[in-house]
Design a protein around this motif. Structure first.
Motif, short mmCIF file in Angstrom:
data_model
loop_
_atom_site.label_atom_id
_atom_site.label_comp_id
_atom_site.label_asym_id
_atom_site.label_seq_id
_atom_site.Cartn_x
_atom_site.Cartn_y
_atom_site.Cartn_z
N ALA A 1 -7.61 101.91 -5.76
CA ALA A 1 -6.67 100.80 -5.89
C ALA A 1 -5.64 100.87 -4.77
CB ALA A 1 -5.98 100.87 -7.24
N VAL A 2 -5.38 99.75 -4.14
CA VAL A 2 -4.38 99.64 -3.08
C VAL A 2 -3.29 98.68 -3.54
CG1 VAL A 2 -3.95 98.94 -0.70
CG2 VAL A 2 -6.08 100.11 -1.28
N THR A 3 -2.07 99.17 -3.55
CA THR A 3 -0.95 98.33 -4.00
C THR A 3 -0.08 97.85 -2.84
OG1 THR A 3 0.40 100.31 -4.37
CG2 THR A 3 -0.87 99.48 -6.24
N LYS A 4 -0.23 98.45 -1.68
CA LYS A 4 0.56 98.04 -0.51
C LYS A 4 -0.34 98.04 0.72
CE LYS A 4 4.93 99.97 -2.19
NZ LYS A 4 6.04 100.92 -1.90
N THR A 5 -0.07 97.12 1.63
CA THR A 5 -0.79 97.10 2.90
C THR A 5 0.23 97.04 4.04
OG1 THR A 5 -0.96 94.69 2.89
CG2 THR A 5 -2.81 95.93 1.94
N LEU A 6 -0.14 97.63 5.17
CA LEU A 6 0.69 97.59 6.37
C LEU A 6 0.06 96.62 7.35
CD1 LEU A 6 1.42 101.40 6.84
CD2 LEU A 6 2.90 99.67 5.82
N ARG A 7 0.84 95.67 7.84
CA ARG A 7 0.35 94.69 8.80
C ARG A 7 1.28 94.69 10.01
NH1 ARG A 7 -1.44 89.62 4.85
NH2 ARG A 7 -2.88 90.86 3.55
N PRO A 8 1.10 95.67 10.90
CA PRO A 8 2.00 95.78 12.05
C PRO A 8 1.94 94.56 12.97
CG PRO A 8 0.13 97.25 12.28
CD PRO A 8 0.11 96.74 10.89
N ASN A 9 0.80 93.90 13.04
CA ASN A 9 0.70 92.75 13.92
C ASN A 9 1.66 91.63 13.52
OD1 ASN A 9 -1.18 93.92 15.54
ND2 ASN A 9 -2.94 92.89 14.64
N ALA A 10 1.96 91.54 12.21
CA ALA A 10 2.87 90.50 11.76
C ALA A 10 4.27 90.73 12.33
CB ALA A 10 2.92 90.47 10.24
#
Length: 281
Positions: free
Chosen positions: A265-274
């Motif tokens: 289960a993944v509750t957080k994601t990192l989107r550095p490009n944003a």
């Protein structure tokens, strides 16, 4: 995953060395996204799978999947014995670059020769004069070496071998597939596999079932929905075992049930490009 693949290749190579004259059979069933811990979960009813485990050989409590841990790369690892960097399958298809400002997408409508750099086990066994079947197996579309093939591909029926396609239509399975959703798909694949086992007795059959994967994507791992689907899959595996018995092959067949990957289960994601994109505005 790699250790299981090595064991599978050893088993199949033993069959292959005997050539077409021997009468040993191997069936591989992948339960997409099936976690190993279900086998010991009292909330999951798995009489068939646990019966196979207890009556045969269970060599591991889990597996390390190939990287990337995606369905098509890991199924191809199972059928080649090498990791994705060598067999060439890195996605569930091939990446497609789109117009500027649009993300890259994956195109799955490709043939085995376009996807896989090296021979699959089906190809090796065909050269030894042995019959094979692949039901919903990835990266087999367009294969000339699989006697009964219903590939895991878009518009799969277009790429299904003629004899198997004729039987599928005659039994009304096309309509069942088109209207039944993920449960109906697994049912069609099971019915096709069981018929091939009973009527053609292939030396090697590979079967891929998908409903648990879609359930985990929708509801997450270790959920009541996932445990319920796992129980259904257990019954489908039981139908394969029964088909082997009806074909008179119980004492001549090795049945290997495995998975291609699990879930967390993944509750957080990192989107550095944003953040980078906003910094350049």
């Amino acid at each position: 995953m790699f250790r299981l693949t090595s064991a599978l290749i050893l088993l199949l190579s033993t069959v292959a060395r005997g050539g077409a004259e021997t009468d040993r059979h191997v069936i591989v069933i992948t339960l997409d996204g099936f976690p190993a811990y279900y086998l010991d979960d009292p909330e999951v009813s798995l009489p068939v799978l646990r019966g196979l485990r207890d009556a045969g050989a269970s060599t591991a409590e889990g597996m390390h999947v190939s990287n990337p841990s995606v369905t098509w790369p890991n199924h191809t690892t199972l059928m080649t014995g090498v990791h994705p960097e060598k067999h060439g399958v890195l996605f569930n298809g091939v990446p497609k670059r789109n117009s500027p400002n649009l993300p890259t997408t994956v195109t799955p409508d490709r043939t085995q020769s376009q996807l896989v750099r090296i021979p699959l086990l089906f190809d090796v066994l065909k050269k030894r004069g042995m019959t094979t079947a692949a039901i919903n197996w990835p990266c087999t579309s367009g294969s000339e070496n699989i006697d009964d093939n219903m590939p895991d591909a878009p518009h799969a029926f277009i790429h299904t071998t003629p004899r198997l396609m004729e039987e599928t239509r005659k039994e009304g399975l096309v309509e069942k597939f088109e209207t039944g959703g993920a449960p109906g798909h697994d049912q069609v694949w099971i019915e096709s596999a069981c018929r091939v086992i009973r009527e053609r007795k292939p030396r090697f059959l590979a079967l891929h079932l998908l409903e648990l994967d879609s359930t985990h994507h929708q509801h997450g791992p270790n959920t009541p929905q996932g445990r319920a689907v796992a129980t259904v899959l257990d019954g489908l595996v039981g139908r394969v075992v029964k088909a082997v018995e009806e074909a008179g092959l119980s004492d001549k067949t090795a049945i290997i049930v495995t998975a291609d990957h699990g879930f967390i289960a993944v509750t957080k994601t990192l989107r550095p490009n944003a953040k980078i994109g906003r910094a350049h505005v």
